[in-house]
Design an enzyme around this catalytic site. Structure first.
Site, PDB file in Angstrom:
ATOM      1  N   LYS A  52     -23.338  -7.789 -33.241  1.00 17.88           N
ATOM      2  CA  LYS A  52     -23.719  -9.145 -32.840  1.00 17.88           C
ATOM      3  C   LYS A  52     -23.061  -9.517 -31.514  1.00 17.88           C
ATOM      4  O   LYS A  52     -23.706 -10.077 -30.622  1.00 17.88           O
ATOM      5  CB  LYS A  52     -23.294 -10.150 -33.918  1.00 17.88           C
ATOM      6  N   GLN A  96     -18.858 -14.580 -41.331  1.00 14.28           N
ATOM      7  CA  GLN A  96     -19.345 -13.303 -41.838  1.00 14.28           C
ATOM      8  C   GLN A  96     -19.072 -13.158 -43.338  1.00 14.28           C
ATOM      9  O   GLN A  96     -17.961 -13.361 -43.803  1.00 14.28           O
ATOM     10  CB  GLN A  96     -18.691 -12.147 -41.075  1.00 14.28           C
ATOM     11  N   ASP A 119     -26.754 -19.367 -39.245  1.00 13.35           N
ATOM     12  CA  ASP A 119     -27.293 -18.551 -40.333  1.00 13.35           C
ATOM     13  C   ASP A 119     -28.252 -19.324 -41.230  1.00 13.35           C
ATOM     14  O   ASP A 119     -28.964 -18.731 -42.043  1.00 13.35           O
ATOM     15  CB  ASP A 119     -26.150 -17.991 -41.185  1.00 13.35           C
TER      16      ASP A 119
END
Length: 284
Positions: A52, A96, A119
């Site tokens: 990422k 994460q 997200d």
């Protein structure tokens, strides 16, 4: 034989569009910024975070990676998150997963500023998705990327029968909501069900179980669209999906390969959504 839905090619196209948009924003004095928080030593998570970070930098997005040790307390994590939530230079925040077991992941995700929730997992944004609100809000990146794939290949959704195999909050549930919002008739099951009972007459099948051979040729009707989100290793150690690809390819209308299908779309959609969050904020 099926038309292969090329996730690599589409992701490249999205990344080019994202880079163009970032360059335009920079001319206005705005640099989109993505902040990723990772807690612990999960190697798969670390690899994903590195990918990422690398992609963000390639596209001109400022990337912040905050690595915290395994023993980080929930209070300490919340302190970092709160700083990012109130930092006007940070447009997108990602925590994460998975977090260490001593941290309440569901609670932590709920504390992300909804306007920075890249997200799309924050409860307010999840609610807006299920209510099909018309305003701008982030959506889980993998399902959002799948919808872009379906749109790119002009796959009709209105009135079509869709089956989503898998009920996770990361893929299955938001995928079902997006399909419902697009006008499809949707069934959601898990791999313990008699899959064929649901999929045999389906126009669209999305499998996200992480289980080999969840979908075989006996589960698919001629011309169906097959979206394979699974990532598994077969007996030879080769990366494969949930779908028995070679056999299903012969009868499907459209199919995503693994690798090279849904996977590349997740990160490219994450980058696109970082830029969108920047646009939707007061930065521009």
């Amino acid at each position: 034989m099926a038309t292969i839905i090329d996730g690599k090619l589409l992701a490249k196209k999205l990344n080019e569009d994202t880079k163009t948009n970032v360059n335009k924003m920079k001319k206005q004095g705005v640099i989109p910024c993505l902040a990723v928080i990772i807690v612990g030593n999960d190697q798969a998570s670390k690899r994903y975070v590195r990918s990422k970070h690398k992609k963000a930098e390639q596209l001109g997005i400022k990337s912040i990676v905050k690595e915290l040790p395994e023993e980080t307390t929930e209070t300490e994590l919340l302190k970092v998150l709160n700083e990012y939530n109130h930092n006007n230079d940070i447009n997108a925040i990602l925590i994460q997963s998975p977090l260490p077991k001593h941290i309440n992941e569901k609670y932590i995700m709920g504390q992300i500023n909804p306007k920075k929730d890249v997200d799309g997992f924050q409860i307010i944004n999840s609610g807006k998705l299920f209510l099909n609100e018309a305003e701008n809000y982030p959506v889980a990146c993998t399902p959002k990327g799948i919808m872009k794939m379906l749109n790119e290949y002009n796959i009709e959704l209105v009135g079509k029968k869709a089956v989503v195999i898998g009920r996770s909050t990361i893929v299955g549930r938001p995928m079902a909501a997006l399909l419902i919002n697009a006008g499809a008739e949707v069934s959601v099951i898990n791999h313990y069900a008699n899959v064929s009972d649901y999929t045999k007459n389906a126009d669209i099948i999305v499998s996200a179980t992480g289980k080999l051979h969840t979908v075989t040729k006996n589960d698919v009707k001629q011309g169906a669209t097959i979206i394979d989100v699974g990532q598994n290793l077969d007996e030879t150690g080769k990366l494969v999906g949930d779908v028995d690809y070679q056999e299903v390819y012969e009868i499907a209308g459209y199919i995503t390969p693994v690798p090279g299908g849904v996977g590349p779309m997740t990160i490219s959609t994450l980058m696109t959504q970082t830029v969108e969050l920047t646009k939707w904020s007061d930065s521009l």
